[in-house]
Scaffold this active site. Structure first.
Site, PDB file in Angstrom:
ATOM      1  N   ASP A 180      -0.629 -65.119 -18.086  1.00  0.00           N
ATOM      2  CA  ASP A 180      -1.357 -64.021 -17.431  1.00  0.00           C
ATOM      3  C   ASP A 180      -2.851 -64.318 -17.358  1.00  0.00           C
ATOM      4  O   ASP A 180      -3.525 -64.001 -16.367  1.00  0.00           O
ATOM      5  CB  ASP A 180      -1.124 -62.714 -18.185  1.00  0.00           C
ATOM      6  CG  ASP A 180       0.293 -62.184 -18.009  1.00  0.00           C
ATOM      7  OD1 ASP A 180       1.010 -62.701 -17.116  1.00  0.00           O
ATOM      8  OD2 ASP A 180       0.676 -61.260 -18.755  1.00  0.00           O
TER       9      ASP A 180
ATOM     10  N   ASP B 183       0.860  -1.193   0.000  1.00  0.00           N
ATOM     11  CA  ASP B 183       0.000   0.000   0.000  1.00  0.00           C
ATOM     12  C   ASP B 183       0.892   1.238   0.000  1.00  0.00           C
ATOM     13  O   ASP B 183       1.822   1.336   0.802  1.00  0.00           O
ATOM     14  CB  ASP B 183      -0.923   0.011   1.221  1.00  0.00           C
ATOM     15  CG  ASP B 183      -2.163   0.875   1.004  1.00  0.00           C
ATOM     16  OD1 ASP B 183      -2.016   2.007   0.497  1.00  0.00           O
ATOM     17  OD2 ASP B 183      -3.275   0.409   1.327  1.00  0.00           O
TER      18      ASP B 183
ATOM     19  N   GLU C 219       3.406 -66.680  -9.144  1.00  0.00           N
ATOM     20  CA  GLU C 219       2.206 -67.515  -9.216  1.00  0.00           C
ATOM     21  C   GLU C 219       1.783 -67.963  -7.825  1.00  0.00           C
ATOM     22  O   GLU C 219       1.156 -68.996  -7.644  1.00  0.00           O
ATOM     23  CB  GLU C 219       2.452 -68.743 -10.109  1.00  0.00           C
ATOM     24  CG  GLU C 219       3.504 -69.697  -9.621  1.00  0.00           C
ATOM     25  CD  GLU C 219       4.920 -69.388 -10.115  1.00  0.00           C
ATOM     26  OE1 GLU C 219       5.756 -70.291 -10.083  1.00  0.00           O
ATOM     27  OE2 GLU C 219       5.175 -68.238 -10.527  1.00  0.00           O
TER      28      GLU C 219
ATOM     29  N   ASP D  40       0.129 -72.078  -4.519  1.00  0.00           N
ATOM     30  CA  ASP D  40       1.081 -71.896  -5.612  1.00  0.00           C
ATOM     31  C   ASP D  40       0.638 -72.760  -6.790  1.00  0.00           C
ATOM     32  O   ASP D  40       0.341 -73.954  -6.613  1.00  0.00           O
ATOM     33  CB  ASP D  40       2.486 -72.302  -5.154  1.00  0.00           C
ATOM     34  CG  ASP D  40       3.539 -71.970  -6.198  1.00  0.00           C
ATOM     35  OD1 ASP D  40       4.060 -70.843  -6.150  1.00  0.00           O
ATOM     36  OD2 ASP D  40       3.820 -72.843  -7.047  1.00  0.00           O
TER      37      ASP D  40
ATOM     38  N   ASN E  12       3.760 -71.072 -19.253  1.00  0.00           N
ATOM     39  CA  ASN E  12       4.394 -69.955 -19.963  1.00  0.00           C
ATOM     40  C   ASN E  12       5.227 -70.448 -21.147  1.00  0.00           C
ATOM     41  O   ASN E  12       5.200 -69.853 -22.237  1.00  0.00           O
ATOM     42  CB  ASN E  12       5.279 -69.153 -19.008  1.00  0.00           C
ATOM     43  CG  ASN E  12       4.489 -68.204 -18.130  1.00  0.00           C
ATOM     44  OD1 ASN E  12       3.437 -67.712 -18.534  1.00  0.00           O
ATOM     45  ND2 ASN E  12       4.983 -67.942 -16.935  1.00  0.00           N
TER      46      ASN E  12
END
Length: 462
Positions: free
Chosen positions: A346, A9, A372, A329, A337
């Site tokens: 997957d 100001d 797994e 497991d 795989n």
């Protein structure tokens, strides 16, 4: 360390009066006479709040825009100080980016309440932004949606006839959904699962403003409306109560003469802040979920599972009830795989995860803790029931055909399970969850050695 307020100001009297009021509230006060000096001061050290009065040759709106354009100062609360009863100046200040506007002569009670309110909001937003930044660094955050629906605004008042005139003026200026509800309706409604308004405009009755303050406090304290933006309206006669409204949970306040343009700007500002806060909270919530969830199967991961197991164990220790720890497991998963590809593997993992979730109770824990390998915890379960459950899971997996992309013939899989019972007490140590996991893991190896697709209960934990 006291928070710093920068007063800008060119009128010395104004600076002195404000400095005395702020110093009495234990704020650290810095003073400059122009917008240029204020920007230079911010470059050296960013203040916590800026009070902007007459700034010399630089227009106040220009100063505000330059302040908001700098990433270091874009969130600093900015309060404009305007001449008394200058409605146009108030509207222009809000349009320029002011967080709030006060008119001379400045009430000490109102000034301090506004500063406290803005600092609370700033700290909450900074915390959310900090968490948002962490989520982005971890890759969990998503881009902001480009289109937003109109907001839902509820005017909370016991005197609907008194708000109808300005409400029509407000509706002509905004495109949001606006409704009127009484405090009784807002507080008595069953809000379980019901979406709350984005903004509540709470009016303070002229004769008994305390009733409006009570409504505001209740709305802020309830889980359904806790995150609503609260905009408080009052006239000149209830200004004394207005300062309390900010401390009781109000996000913004329009006190004195009503101006529809000012109300519309304040409403849009609160809607914008509410949406930012909602987005940051959602990002944090989604990020936390991503941090404890396995991205392939959707099951919990080890980071979540182990602390949850510890809580189940503590509760069992207190109650004396048993629980089961199972490690499952998949058998010969490497062959899946190798023969069918990792995409097929997957697909089998996600299928097994789905079968586990569908064949267990909601209170049971299911987590993927390895490639797994799955951890299953059955609270409040004896050994006979746990064994039957484990055997049923083996059968379900063995009889489920798993479909994989690019394969016409379903893939078959089996699982071996090792089981241990808790709580486990070891000499001098009480219950130990890591020992339970070790025992279940040993039992799993025993199932593998015994021909696979079997359940073995650890004798040490039986």
């Amino acid at each position: 360390m006291p928070q710093t307020v920068l007063i800008v100001d060119e009128v010395a009297t104004n600076r002195i009066v404000l400095r005395v009021k702020l110093a009495a509230a234990y704020y650290s006060v810095k003073q400059v006479t122009s917008g240029t000096d204020a920007l230079a001061a911010c470059a050296k050290k960013v203040p916590d709040v800026i009070l902007l009065g007459q700034v010399g040759s630089m227009q106040a709106s220009d100063f505000a825009r330059r302040l908001r354009a700098d990433p270091r100062t874009e969130t600093v609360p900015l309060i404009f100080l305007t001449p008394p009863d200058d409605m146009r100046a108030r509207v222009e200040a809000l349009q320029a980016g002011a967080d709030d506007v006060l008119s001379h002569p400045v009430s000490e009670m109102m000034l301090l309440a506004r500063i406290r309110n803005l600092l609370r909001d700033r700290d909450a937003e900074r915390e959310l932004r900090l968490r948002d930044g962490t989520q982005r660094a971890l890759g969990f955050a998503e881009p902001r949606a480009g289109f937003e629906m109109p907001a839902w605004v509820t005017v909370v008042t016991d005197q609907p006839s008194e708000v109808e005139l300005w409400l029509e003026q407000l509706k002509a200026r905004v495109s949001h959904r606006i409704e009127i509800r009484s405090p009784r309706e807002m507080l008595a409604q069953d809000t379980g699962g019901t979406k709350a308004p984005d903004v509540c405009i709470v009016t303070l009755p002229r004769l008994i403003p305390e009733t409006g303050l009570g409504t505001l406090s209740e709305l802020r304290s309830r889980s359904a409306t806790r995150h609503c933006a609260m905009l408080v309206l009052c006239d000149r006669e209830t200004r004394q109560a207005a300062a309390s409204a900010l401390d009781l949970g109000g996000n913004d306040l329009l006190a004195g003469d009503f101006d529809p343009d000012e109300l519309a700007l304040r409403l849009e500002n609160q809607i914008s802040r509410k949406r930012t806060a909602d987005r940051l909270r959602a990002t944090m919530r989604d990020g936390l979920h991503a941090a404890v969830t396995d991205p392939l199967t959707g099951l919990y991961n080890r980071r979540y599972a182990l602390p949850h197991l510890a809580r189940i164990s503590e509760e069992a220790h207190r109650s004396g009830r048993r629980f089961a720890v199972l490690i499952a497991d998949l058998d010969h998963f490497k062959q899946i795989n190798d023969l069918h590809g990792h995409a097929a593997g997957d697909a089998v993992l996600t299928g097994v995860a789905r079968q586990l979730k569908e064949n267990l109770r909601a209170v049971d824990l299911v987590a993927r803790i390895g490639g797994e390998e799955f951890l299953i915890v059955l609270p409040d379960t004896g050994s006979h029931r746990a064994r039957r459950t484990a055997q049923r899971l083996c059968q379900v997996i063995r009889h489920t055909p798993f479909l994989a992309p690019g394969h016409d013939v379903p893939i078959r899989a089996t699982a071996s399970i090792g089981m241990a019972m808790g709580p486990l007490f070891t000499a001098g140590r009480g219950c130990d969850d890591s020992d339970l996991l070790t025992l279940a893991d040993r039992a799993l190896y025993a199932s593998k050695a015994d021909g696979r697709n079997k359940v073995t209960l650890s004798r040490d934990a039986a």
